[in-house]
Each structure stands twice: as structure tokens, then as C-alpha cells.
Scaffold this active site. Structure first.
Site, PDB file in Angstrom:
ATOM      1  N   ASP A  48      -1.095  -6.170  -0.303  1.00  0.00           N
ATOM      2  CA  ASP A  48      -1.436  -5.516   0.966  1.00  0.00           C
ATOM      3  C   ASP A  48      -2.943  -5.316   1.096  1.00  0.00           C
ATOM      4  O   ASP A  48      -3.610  -4.924   0.133  1.00  0.00           O
ATOM      5  CB  ASP A  48      -0.774  -4.134   1.031  1.00  0.00           C
TER       6      ASP A  48
ATOM      7  N   ASP B 213       0.843  -1.199   0.000  1.00  0.00           N
ATOM      8  CA  ASP B 213       0.000   0.000   0.000  1.00  0.00           C
ATOM      9  C   ASP B 213       0.881   1.253   0.000  1.00  0.00           C
ATOM     10  O   ASP B 213       0.367   2.380  -0.020  1.00  0.00           O
ATOM     11  CB  ASP B 213      -1.033  -0.009   1.134  1.00  0.00           C
ATOM     12  N   SER B 214       2.211   1.059  -0.052  1.00  0.00           N
ATOM     13  CA  SER B 214       3.129   2.165  -0.358  1.00  0.00           C
ATOM     14  C   SER B 214       2.785   2.735  -1.732  1.00  0.00           C
ATOM     15  O   SER B 214       3.259   3.816  -2.103  1.00  0.00           O
ATOM     16  CB  SER B 214       4.591   1.686  -0.339  1.00  0.00           C
TER      17      SER B 214
ATOM     18  N   GLU C 180       9.395  -4.225  10.147  1.00  0.00           N
ATOM     19  CA  GLU C 180       9.811  -2.924   9.600  1.00  0.00           C
ATOM     20  C   GLU C 180      10.333  -2.006  10.706  1.00  0.00           C
ATOM     21  O   GLU C 180       9.665  -1.819  11.734  1.00  0.00           O
ATOM     22  CB  GLU C 180       8.628  -2.255   8.879  1.00  0.00           C
TER      23      GLU C 180
ATOM     24  N   LYS D 187      -1.300  -9.414   2.744  1.00  0.00           N
ATOM     25  CA  LYS D 187      -0.526  -8.950   3.900  1.00  0.00           C
ATOM     26  C   LYS D 187      -1.358  -7.951   4.686  1.00  0.00           C
ATOM     27  O   LYS D 187      -2.063  -7.129   4.089  1.00  0.00           O
ATOM     28  CB  LYS D 187       0.786  -8.306   3.463  1.00  0.00           C
TER      29      LYS D 187
ATOM     30  N   GLU E   4      -1.342  -5.498   8.581  1.00  0.00           N
ATOM     31  CA  GLU E   4      -0.498  -4.947   9.639  1.00  0.00           C
ATOM     32  C   GLU E   4      -1.090  -5.199  11.017  1.00  0.00           C
ATOM     33  O   GLU E   4      -2.300  -5.070  11.211  1.00  0.00           O
ATOM     34  CB  GLU E   4      -0.337  -3.426   9.426  1.00  0.00           C
TER      35      GLU E   4
HETATM   36  O1  KIV Z   1       3.594  -1.077   1.560  1.00  0.00           O
HETATM   37  C1  KIV Z   1       4.740  -1.523   1.469  1.00  0.00           C
HETATM   38  O2  KIV Z   1       5.478  -1.296   0.498  1.00  0.00           O
HETATM   39  C2  KIV Z   1       5.224  -2.363   2.558  1.00  0.00           C
HETATM   40  C3  KIV Z   1       6.677  -2.716   2.561  1.00  0.00           C
HETATM   41  C4  KIV Z   1       7.483  -1.528   2.873  1.00  0.00           C
HETATM   42  C5  KIV Z   1       6.959  -3.843   3.463  1.00  0.00           C
HETATM   43  O3  KIV Z   1       4.475  -2.717   3.406  1.00  0.00           O
END
Ligand code: KIV
Length: 275
Positions: A83, A44-45, A182, A113, A115
């Protein structure tokens, strides 16, 4: 052979380090996949590096599904992990399961994924019970940036370190197949890696995790808004791109692009017959 969650488990058992990168589109996913990576994360970056937000809070399920499907079409060999965006899994395990299912069905991801630690263990249980592999994410979890009050290293006090270890045990117990650590001090990440049976994937967590992940724009020098301490630049593609754009602009302006060999020809006597 297609890499799977079993390949990740096997790598940990054999002591082989896992490499992961983020990707958000077809052509970049193809390049990364063909380089022999173990896994690609549609992080989600996306919110920061593709959509231009200042954090990941505004990223939607539709955003993630759209980009996951692009990546999945390009990444034929590695494990594709997508994510779950902010507020797509926190309300209830049922909501988490429905949204994880959408990332698999519509986004064609191989795993999701999310969090968090103990608080998301029920969501991890519900998702994995439906046959969807879950990667967890501990330490600096960017979706909680407003609670953390900034992008800070996590687990530095005895209490915070113990908390992180309890979270790590809880997500493993709930069925996660791997966990991203992280911005965790290297000795604590090494300890968690030792305690867990599942692979740990570090980002700003030192060299003793079972694998590493980076955002590709960071490692290629393509994103200059900010650069975390843990980033290593393997190339300066951003500068190469700017140089190429500038060369193109000046060739267009002076008329040297396109040269005759880049143009299509025809019988020019036909032109004279027109009008
Ligand atoms: O969103 C993302 O890119 C991430 C990575 C930095 C692990 O969660």
C-alpha cells in the site's frame, strides 16, 4: 512458480478466483505464502492492526517500507503488493512515482496499491509508465475516512454507483492491473467485475468479484477492536493465544516450566570446583 501480475490477468481470463490476505511480517508472510495464496498485501491497515492507531492516516512511507521488506523476505511464491500510505501519492504524479519506486527498491514489493479513481489516474499513469504495477482501490477507501464521515458502504445510490463505474473504467484506462472493491453492494461489484478486463478483488463486495482479500487478524480472530460485517472467522487464534499465554504464566509461577528436558546439562562436578 512465482505469481506475477500476468498470473492475475490469466486467472481472470480463465475464471479462476484469486485469493489474497494481508501480512506485515516475515513469519506470517511465510505461513500464508506456503499455503498457496495468490497475493499478499502489506496493507496500510498496518496502522490499525499492528501500530494501534484508530485509522490509517498516520502511517508513513518508512512504516510501509520496513514492513514490506519483512514480508518480501518471507513470501517467495506469491505476488507482494504494498500500500502507498496517505499523502504519499496525492500531491503530484512525480511524488507518487518517487514513493512507488521506494516501495519497490527498499520494500522489495512486486506492485503498489493506492486508493481513488479518476483523481489518481495521472498518478497511476506515471507509476505504470515506469514499469511499476499498480493495484487500485475503490469503494470505501479508508484514507478518505474524514471525507466519508465514517466506515460506510459506498455506491448505494444511482449517482454514486455510476461514479464508481466511471472511476473503475478510469483506473483501468490509466494502467492498473487489478482493483480492490471495498464495501460495495454485491450487485454493483458484480457489474464492475463484468465491465472491467482487469481482476476485481473484493472485501465486503459479495461473491461475484474475481477474487477476495481479508485482513489476516480479522479472519483468524486476532483483532477484537471492531469486526466488519463482511469478515468470516476461519479460526479463533486470538483465544488460542490467550489460553497459551495463561498456561505459560501459571507454569512459570508454579515452577513447572521449564521441565528438566528443556534445560541444558553439564558435568556437575565442575560446579563444586567453582569458588
Ligand atoms: O489496508 C488494507 O489492509 C487494505 C485491504 C483491506 C484491502 O487496503
Amino acid at each position: 512458480m512465482k505469481k506475477t501480475v500476468s498470473s492475475f490477468a490469466k486467472a481472470k481470463k480463465e475464471g479462476r478466483k484469486l485469493s489474497m490476505l494481508t501480512a506485515y511480517d516475515y513469519s506470517m508472510a511465510k505461513l500464508i505464502d506456503e499455503s498457496g495464496i495468490d497475493g499478499i498485501l502489506i496493507g496500510d491497515s498496518l496502522g490499525n492492526v499492528i501500530l494501534g492507531y484508530e485509522d490509517t492516516i498516520s502511517v508513513t512511507m518508512e512504516d510501509m517500507i520496513h514492513h514490506s521488506a519483512c514480508v518480501a523476505r518471507g513470501a517467495k511464491n506469491c505476488l507482494v503488493v504494498c500500500d502507498m500510505p496517505f499523502m504519499s501519492y496525492q500531491v503530484s504524479p512525480e511524488q507518487a512515482l518517487i514513493n512507488a519506486g521506494r516501495l519497490m527498491k527498499e520494500g522489495r514489493a512486486n506492485a503498489v496499491k493506492l486508493e481513488g479513481g479518476r483523481s489518481v489516474a495521472p498518478a497511476i499513469k506515471a507509476i505504470t509508465a515506469a514499469g511499476i504495477p499498480v493495484m487500485a482501490h475503490l469503494g470505501l477507501t479508508p484514507q478518505s475516512i474524514n471525507a466519508f464521515g465514517g466506515y460506510k458502504v459506498q455506491g448505494k445510490t444511482e449517482e454514486a454507483a455510476k461514479d464508481l463505474i466511471e472511476d473503475a473504467k478510469a483506473i483501468q484506462e490509466a494502467g492498473a492491473f487489478a482493483v480492490v472493491l471495498e464495501c460495495v453492494p454485491a450487485p454493483l461489484a458484480a457489474k464492475i467485475t463484468q465491465i472491467l478486463d482487469i481482476p476485481t478483488i473484493g472485501i465486503g463486495a459479495g461473491a461475484d468479484t474475481d477474487g477476495q482479500i481479508l485482513v489476516y487478524q480479522d479472519m483468524l480472530g486476532m483483532f477484537s477492536d471492531y469486526t466488519p460485517k463482511f469478515v468470516k472467522r476461519y479460526a479463533e487464534i486470538g483465544k488460542e493465544m490467550t489460553d497459551a499465554f495463561k498456561a505459560y504464566i501459571s507454569e512459570v509461577q508454579e515452577g513447572s516450566f521449564p521441565a528438566p528436558d528443556k534445560a541444558y546439562t553439564m558435568d556437575e562436578s565442575l560446579i563444586e570446583k567453582l569458588y
